[in-house]
Design a protein around this motif. Structure first.
Motif, PDB file in Angstrom:
ATOM      1  N   VAL A  92       3.308  -0.920   3.893  1.00 17.60           N
ATOM      2  CA  VAL A  92       2.961   0.477   3.886  1.00 17.60           C
ATOM      3  C   VAL A  92       4.102   1.360   3.535  1.00 17.60           C
ATOM      4  O   VAL A  92       5.114   1.051   4.064  1.00 17.60           O
ATOM      5  N   VAL A 117       1.015  11.072   3.418  1.00 19.55           N
ATOM      6  CA  VAL A 117       0.789  10.180   4.563  1.00 19.55           C
ATOM      7  C   VAL A 117       0.923  11.040   5.939  1.00 19.55           C
ATOM      8  O   VAL A 117       0.291  10.449   6.711  1.00 19.55           O
ATOM      9  N   GLU A 127       0.636   5.458   0.328  1.00 22.61           N
ATOM     10  CA  GLU A 127      -0.320   6.302   0.988  1.00 22.61           C
ATOM     11  C   GLU A 127       0.497   7.675   0.442  1.00 22.61           C
ATOM     12  O   GLU A 127       1.608   8.081   0.859  1.00 22.61           O
ATOM     13  N   LEU A 136      -3.631   5.122  -1.561  1.00 22.44           N
ATOM     14  CA  LEU A 136      -4.383   5.950  -0.905  1.00 22.44           C
ATOM     15  C   LEU A 136      -4.079   7.173  -0.788  1.00 22.44           C
ATOM     16  O   LEU A 136      -2.925   7.753  -0.789  1.00 22.44           O
ATOM     17  N   LEU A 137      -5.216   8.044  -1.297  1.00 26.07           N
ATOM     18  CA  LEU A 137      -5.089   9.427  -1.010  1.00 26.07           C
ATOM     19  C   LEU A 137      -6.310   9.994  -0.283  1.00 26.07           C
ATOM     20  O   LEU A 137      -7.371   9.980  -0.791  1.00 26.07           O
ATOM     21  N   ALA A 138      -5.852  10.073   0.936  1.00 27.42           N
ATOM     22  CA  ALA A 138      -7.219  10.313   1.827  1.00 27.42           C
ATOM     23  C   ALA A 138      -7.183  11.979   2.273  1.00 27.42           C
ATOM     24  O   ALA A 138      -6.239  12.778   1.941  1.00 27.42           O
ATOM     25  N   SER A 142       9.053   5.290   4.183  1.00 32.76           N
ATOM     26  CA  SER A 142       8.661   6.709   3.628  1.00 32.76           C
ATOM     27  C   SER A 142       9.406   7.035   2.965  1.00 32.76           C
ATOM     28  O   SER A 142      10.961   6.899   2.938  1.00 32.76           O
ATOM     29  N   GLY A 162       4.899   5.585   2.797  1.00 29.58           N
ATOM     30  CA  GLY A 162       4.268   6.879   2.838  1.00 29.58           C
ATOM     31  C   GLY A 162       5.062   7.729   2.107  1.00 29.58           C
ATOM     32  O   GLY A 162       6.295   7.775   2.384  1.00 29.58           O
ATOM     33  N   ALA A 221      -2.039   5.424   8.029  1.00 27.22           N
ATOM     34  CA  ALA A 221      -0.619   4.436   7.828  1.00 27.22           C
ATOM     35  C   ALA A 221      -0.394   3.605   8.930  1.00 27.22           C
ATOM     36  O   ALA A 221      -0.200   2.253   8.620  1.00 27.22           O
ATOM     37  N   LEU A 228       0.987  -1.010  -0.021  1.00 28.75           N
ATOM     38  CA  LEU A 228      -0.127   0.003   0.094  1.00 28.75           C
ATOM     39  C   LEU A 228       0.700   1.204   0.112  1.00 28.75           C
ATOM     40  O   LEU A 228       1.889   1.310   0.863  1.00 28.75           O
TER      41      LEU A 228
END
Length: 263
Positions: free
Chosen positions: A82, A66, A63, A124-126, A106, A84, A72, A61
Motif C-alpha cells: 500500500v 488515505v 489509496e 482506491l478512493l473511498a 505515503s 497512501g 490502508a 494498491l
C-alpha cells in the motif's frame, strides 16, 4: 507582456493551489479526532475482501485520500503493498502511528493532479473523497489521474454516496457525533441543489475549546459520473451498494464503482 492564455493558466494554478491548501487545512484540523469520527469497524475487513476479490494480495494498491489509515492499515495487514496519498501532513503522521508494522509508504499531495511516479494494480478512493473536489472539471482531472496511475490490467474502486442523501434535504440539518465523555462534533448541513453542493460545518467541542471546520462536497449523479469516467478514459465494470457486492437498487445510499482503463 502577459497573454490572456497565460493569465488563465495562472488563475487556474492559483485556484488549484488555494483549494489544495484548503484541503490540507481541513485534514490537519481533523487529524487528531479522525479516528474517533471513523473508528475501526468490521467494514474495513469487508473492503479488504472486496479488493482481494478483484486483485489478490500482494497486489500493489494506491489509496488516494488515505487519511489516518482506516482502510490502508487493514489492507496492508492483508498483504497488499500500500501507498497512501493525502494533502494533510498531519493525517499522514497519524497514519504512521497507526501503521505499527511500518509497511505502508505515503506521500503528501493533491490527488487530483499529483502522481506517485509508478502504476498500481488497484487505485482506491473511498468514503466520498472524489466529491471533496469542488468542481466537475477537477473531478474529471482526478479520474484522469487515476487512469494514469493504473496498471494496464488494473482496477479502480471508488465509493460515493448517492446524491439523494443530501439533494433531498429541504432545509439545513444538524447531526451530533459523540466522540468521548468530554467531546463531541456537531455537523450542520446545508445544500445548494443548483450547484450540487453540500456545505458541512463540523463544530468540534472539547474541554474549554470550540472550533469549526468547513467541508464542501460537490456530488455527481450516477449517469454524470459514468460520463465523467468515460471522458477520463475509464469504464465502469461493476456497481454495488455495499462492500458485500449487493446490487444497487432504489433507495441505496451509496455506490461502490469498479472501473478499468478503456482500451
Amino acid at each position: 507582456m502577459t497573454t490572456h492564455a497565460q493569465k488563465s493558466t495562472e488563475s487556474t494554478e492559483s485556484t488549484e493551489s488555494a483549494e489544495s491548501t484548503q484541503s490540507a487545512a481541513y485534514g490537519d484540523s481533523l487529524a487528531g479526532i479522525y479516528d474517533l469520527l471513523y473508528p475501526p469497524s468490521p467494514e474495513a475487513g469487508l473492503v479488504a475482501d472486496f479488493v482481494h476479490g478483484l486483485r489478490p494480495a500482494p497486489a500493489t494498491l494506491l489509496e488516494l485520500g488515505v487519511g489516518t489509515g482506516r482502510l490502508a492499515v487493514p489492507l496492508a495487514e492483508r498483504g497488499f503493498r500500500v501507498h497512501g496519498v493525502d494533502s494533510s501532513a498531519e493525517m499522514l503522521r497519524k497514519l504512521a502511528e497507526n501503521d505499527i508494522t511500518s509497511t505502508i509508504t505515503s506521500s503528501v499531495g493533491d490527488f487530483a493532479v499529483s502522481t506517485v511516479g509508478r502504476r498500481f494494480d488497484v487505485v482506491l478512493l473511498a468514503l466520498n473523497t472524489l466529491f471533496m473536489l469542488p468542481s466537475q472539471e477537477q473531478q474529471i482531472a482526478a479520474l484522469r489521474n487515476i487512469r494514469e496511475q493504473l496498471a494496464d490490467d488494473g482496477v479502480a474502486v471508488l465509493e460515493m454516496y448517492d446524491p439523494m442523501v443530501f439533494h433531498g434535504l429541504d432545509e439545513p440539518t444538524v447531526r451530533v457525533h459523540h466522540l468521548a465523555a468530554d467531546s463531541l462534533v456537531i455537523d450542520t448541513v446545508q445544500v445548494s441543489r443548483s450547484q450540487q453542493t453540500a456545505l458541512v460545518v463540523h463544530t468540534v467541542l472539547g474541554p474549554g475549546t470550540v472550533r469549526k471546520v468547513p467541508e464542501v462536497s460537490r456530488y455527481a449523479w450516477p449517469s454524470e459520473f459514468a460520463l465523467m469516467a468515460r471522458l477520463a478514459g475509464l469504464r465502469i465494470t461493476g456497481r454495488f451498494s455495499d462492500w458485500t457486492r449487493t446490487p444497487v437498487t432504489e433507495g441505496a445510499q451509496r455506490h461502490i464503482c469498479v472501473l478499468e482503463r478503456e482500451a
